[in-house]
Design a protein around this motif. Structure first.
Motif, short mmCIF file in Angstrom:
data_model
loop_
_atom_site.label_atom_id
_atom_site.label_comp_id
_atom_site.label_asym_id
_atom_site.label_seq_id
_atom_site.Cartn_x
_atom_site.Cartn_y
_atom_site.Cartn_z
N LEU A 78 0.82 -1.21 0.00
CA LEU A 78 0.00 0.00 0.00
C LEU A 78 0.86 1.26 0.00
N VAL A 79 2.08 1.16 0.49
CA VAL A 79 2.94 2.37 0.58
C VAL A 79 3.31 2.88 -0.80
N PRO A 80 3.79 2.04 -1.75
CA PRO A 80 4.08 2.56 -3.09
C PRO A 80 2.87 2.55 -4.02
N ARG A 81 1.67 2.32 -3.48
CA ARG A 81 0.43 2.32 -4.23
C ARG A 81 0.40 1.22 -5.29
N LEU A 82 0.95 0.06 -4.98
CA LEU A 82 0.69 -1.08 -5.85
C LEU A 82 -0.79 -1.44 -5.73
N TYR A 83 -1.35 -1.21 -4.56
CA TYR A 83 -2.79 -1.19 -4.34
C TYR A 83 -3.11 0.11 -3.64
N ASP A 84 -4.36 0.56 -3.77
CA ASP A 84 -4.81 1.73 -3.02
C ASP A 84 -5.62 1.28 -1.82
N VAL A 85 -5.51 2.03 -0.75
CA VAL A 85 -6.26 1.71 0.46
C VAL A 85 -7.75 1.80 0.16
N THR A 86 -8.54 0.96 0.83
CA THR A 86 -9.99 1.05 0.73
C THR A 86 -10.50 2.23 1.53
N ALA A 87 -9.86 2.47 2.67
CA ALA A 87 -10.20 3.62 3.52
C ALA A 87 -8.95 3.97 4.32
N GLY A 88 -8.96 5.16 4.90
CA GLY A 88 -7.79 5.61 5.64
C GLY A 88 -6.79 6.29 4.71
N ALA A 89 -5.55 6.43 5.18
CA ALA A 89 -4.55 7.16 4.39
C ALA A 89 -3.16 6.64 4.71
N VAL A 90 -2.29 6.74 3.70
CA VAL A 90 -0.86 6.48 3.87
C VAL A 90 -0.14 7.78 3.51
N ARG A 91 0.67 8.27 4.43
CA ARG A 91 1.34 9.56 4.21
C ARG A 91 2.85 9.38 4.22
N LEU A 92 3.50 10.08 3.33
CA LEU A 92 4.96 10.11 3.25
C LEU A 92 5.40 11.55 3.45
N ASP A 93 6.12 11.78 4.54
CA ASP A 93 6.56 13.13 4.90
C ASP A 93 5.39 14.11 4.89
N GLY A 94 4.26 13.67 5.44
CA GLY A 94 3.09 14.52 5.58
C GLY A 94 2.19 14.62 4.37
N VAL A 95 2.57 13.99 3.26
CA VAL A 95 1.78 14.07 2.03
C VAL A 95 1.11 12.73 1.77
N ASP A 96 -0.21 12.76 1.54
CA ASP A 96 -0.93 11.54 1.20
C ASP A 96 -0.36 10.99 -0.10
N VAL A 97 -0.04 9.70 -0.12
CA VAL A 97 0.60 9.13 -1.31
C VAL A 97 -0.32 9.22 -2.53
N ARG A 98 -1.64 9.32 -2.33
CA ARG A 98 -2.57 9.47 -3.46
C ARG A 98 -2.51 10.85 -4.08
N ASP A 99 -1.87 11.81 -3.38
CA ASP A 99 -1.71 13.16 -3.93
C ASP A 99 -0.40 13.32 -4.70
N LEU A 100 0.40 12.26 -4.75
CA LEU A 100 1.67 12.29 -5.48
C LEU A 100 1.50 11.57 -6.81
N THR A 101 2.30 11.95 -7.79
CA THR A 101 2.34 11.14 -9.01
C THR A 101 2.99 9.81 -8.68
N ARG A 102 2.59 8.78 -9.38
CA ARG A 102 3.17 7.45 -9.12
C ARG A 102 4.67 7.45 -9.38
N ALA A 103 5.11 8.22 -10.39
CA ALA A 103 6.53 8.25 -10.70
C ALA A 103 7.33 8.84 -9.54
N GLU A 104 6.85 9.93 -8.96
CA GLU A 104 7.58 10.55 -7.85
C GLU A 104 7.54 9.65 -6.61
N LEU A 105 6.38 9.06 -6.34
CA LEU A 105 6.26 8.19 -5.17
C LEU A 105 7.19 6.99 -5.29
N ARG A 106 7.20 6.35 -6.44
CA ARG A 106 7.98 5.13 -6.58
C ARG A 106 9.47 5.40 -6.77
N ALA A 107 9.82 6.65 -7.05
CA ALA A 107 11.23 7.02 -7.01
C ALA A 107 11.71 7.19 -5.58
#
Length: 640
Positions: free
Chosen positions: A405-434
């Motif tokens: 769920l952290v690199p968004r290979l799947y998306d959470v059904t509910a709740g949130a995963v944050r990286l340095d305060g930013v929801d991973v769903r608000d990042l582009t997949r390229a930036e997140l997976r880099a």
């Protein structure tokens, strides 16, 4: 329903509307295809002009003055028309073939791009054979239809219409007879379309299933050989191949019926026309030239009429292939980039912070009325900057799912995963997976060199010297120095899925790949499970040195992996029930002790199997050495 893919949605769209979807890719080639079609039409119309020349010759010089000059001139005109017709046919091929392959390339590129863009959930449902058959066989069918089928279908239809018009103008009564004979042919064509459409789609789906069987058998060849199940795999393959053969035979029979009818009915009509036309000509109500021209035109028209069955079959095959192609292209990714993405803050000096807040996850319903139960039912976990956290739980508790769920290979059904305060769903997949790197328990390597596999996530514009230094460091940390001893060193191509390497070697190369990208967050799904104790200890020691400043989550499937962690998180019933040090949890958490005991028992069992294999190998070597010594003694005795 196709076993290797979701059932195709019921479509009420016509064949025309389905095939018009191809304009999205065929538009750049459309001018040359249209021009090629016009040249083919010109060639066909020139062929229809020949009977009119014959009509003029018969009614003129042959039946009147018998002028040899006029006959020679007519023969020369026919020859000229034939040469021009042949040239136009050549032009059609030259104009159409190249752009047709370009369209196929564009469609194949877009399909592969879509497959890379679609989430893991899509690939969980679709078999590789079905996707392979769509990207190869289906696109080849579409290309052949675009460069030949659609052009010749239009040309043949126009030729028939113009030819029948000329036949009516030349001999009205005979022309009407020919038109009336077309009524049963139209009815047969409609029935053929209804029958062939379903069987054509079934054949393409079965071809995809058969490709899946081959793919799985090739990938699992070691298992099939080890368990002696080759005959079973062959029986399964033969069963599905026979089903495909049955479908193809049904296709051939359906097509043969309409082909026979389209060949027999026009010939029967010509026989009837001959029976009517000869008396008319004898009575002077129809000129001999008109009768000759009618039958010469009918002979030319009959060829495209007979070809219509093949062209209709090709069109319906192209429809089935197009439906299968757009079924993938039209799939909407469930994991997408946001419309207005945010950017990660600068990389923190002491490592990034990862937060999982009330995370819930269940796999998609996949067409079922009831959604599958949740695997994660409210996970709360914080990975502190620069620390290493081990995730421990019973088999099937959802550890690997949580990690993905952290690199968004799947998306959470509910709740949130944050990286340095930013929801991973608000990042582009390229930036997140880099920023997030993963090493899986089952390492997947590609048929490329060791260098290319390890540096897969490294930017291409990195200076060569820096890339080499990164490669060397990653291999050293992962204890993958064995790669330098391969036949071509680090440029050795390791074969499909890296199966030319041992399991432990593949894991170490995959671990080096995860380290090489210098991620903010490193996710390790028990990446050392195939290593012996000594090598694992060495790799663990180097990892502890290298992971300073990198936030790490390790999914632990055996107790030795826990030694890598600063903290341990216990996953129980879809929730994190405790977080602490290994020592504290041993003293305070009963479920952790139970899980650790289960893991130790599993680890001991694996160690016993490993020892048994080593002993067998050692005994085998001793037997081999004894045989060699005996042979040497016998050779010495013979020499004496």
């Amino acid at each position: 329903m196709t076993p290797g893919a979701p059932a195709a949605p019921e479509r009420s769209a016509s064949t025309t509307s389905v095939l018009l979807r191809l304009l999205q890719w065929g538009r750049p080639a459309l001018p040359r295809i249209v021009l090629g079609g016009l040249t083919a039409l010109g060639a066909s119309l020139l062929a229809l002009a020949v009977p009119q020349v014959l009509r003029a010759v018969v009614n003129g010089p042959l039946l009147t003055d018998g002028s040899r000059v006029a006959v020679v001139e007519a023969a020369g005109l026919v020859l000229l028309l034939g040469v021009i017709e042949a040239f136009l046919v050549w032009c059609r091929r030259a104009l159409i073939l190249t752009p047709g392959t370009g369209v196929e390339l564009a469609m194949r590129r877009d399909l592969f791009g879509r497959l890379l863009d679609l989430p893991v959930e899509f690939h969980d449902r679709w078999s590789g054979g079905q996707l392979l058959s769509r990207s190869m066989g289906d696109l080849s069918v579409i290309r052949r239809w675009m460069v030949f089928g659609v052009v010749m279908l239009c040309v043949s239809a126009t030729t028939v219409v113009v030819g029948v018009g000329l036949m009516i103008a030349t001999a009205p009564l005979l022309g009407v007879v020919y038109v009336l004979g077309a009524v049963p042919m139209i009815w047969l064509g409609f029935r053929f379309r209804q029958d062939y459409k379903a069987v054509a789609r079934r054949a393409r789906d079965q071809a995809g299933d058969l490709a899946t069987v081959v793919e799985e058998s090739v990938h699992g060849i070691r298992v099939l050989k080890a368990f002696g199940r080759g005959e079973d795999a062959l029986e399964d393959f033969v069963r599905q191949a026979d089903a495909l053969r049955t479908t193809e035979v049904a296709k051939a029979r359906t097509q043969s019926r309409v082909t026979f009818a389209l060949g027999a009915i026009p010939e029967a009509i010509l026989a009837l026309s001959l029976a009517i036309g000869v008396p008319l000509a004898a009575a002077g109500r129809l000129s001999v030239g008109a009768l000759v021209a009618f039958f010469a035109t009918a002979a030319i028209v009959n060829a495209p009429v007979e070809r219509l069955g093949q062209l209709l079959a090709m069109t319906l095959d192209a429809r089935a292939a197009t439906e299968r192609f757009v079924q993938v292209i039209d799939t909407v990714p469930t994991v997408r980039d946001p419309e207005v993405p945010r950017a990660l803050p600068p990389r923190p000096e002491h490592g990034s912070r990862v937060e999982l807040l009330d995370v819930r996850f269940a796999h998609p319903a996949r067409g079922r009325a009831v959604r599958p139960p949740e695997i994660l039912t409210g996970v709360d976990l914080v990975l502190e900057p620069g620390t290493t956290t081990a995730l421990v739980g019973l088999t099937g508790s959802g550890k690997t799912t949580l990690l993905q769920l952290v690199p968004r290979l799947y998306d959470v059904t509910a709740g949130a995963v944050r990286l340095d305060g930013v929801d991973v769903r608000d990042l582009t997949r390229a930036e997140l997976r880099a920023a997030v790197s993963v090493a899986f328990e089952e390492p997947i390597l590609f048929s490329a060199s060791v260098r290319e596999n390890v540096l897969m996530g490294v930017p291409d514009d990195l200076p060569a010297a820096e890339a080499q230094a990164l490669l060397d460091r990653s291999l050293d940390v992962a204890r993958a120095g064995f790669a330098r001893e391969l036949p071509d060193g680090l440029d050795t191509v390791i074969g499909e899925e890296g199966l030319s390497l041992s399991g432990g070697q593949r894991q170490r190369v995959a671990l080096a790949r995860a380290i090489a990208v210098r991620p903010r967050v490193l996710l390790l799904d028990d990446p050392l499970s195939a290593l012996d104790v000594t090598t694992e200890a060495a790799v663990t020691a180097r990892l502890r040195e290298e992971l300073t400043g990198t936030t790490t989550l390790v999914v632990a499937h055996r107790p030795s992996t826990v030694a890598l962690a600063d903290r341990v998180a216990v996953l129980e019933d879809g929730r994190i029930t405790a977080v602490g040090t290994h020592t504290d949890l041993l003293a305070t958490h009963a479920h952790y002790r139970y899980v650790l005991t289960a893991l130790e028992a599993q680890d001991d069992e694996l160690a016993a199997v490993d020892r048994e294999r080593r002993e067998q190998a050692l005994a085998g070597r001793e037997d081999e050495e004894r045989v060699v010594d005996e042979v040497a003694d016998e050779s010495a005795e013979v020499a004496r």
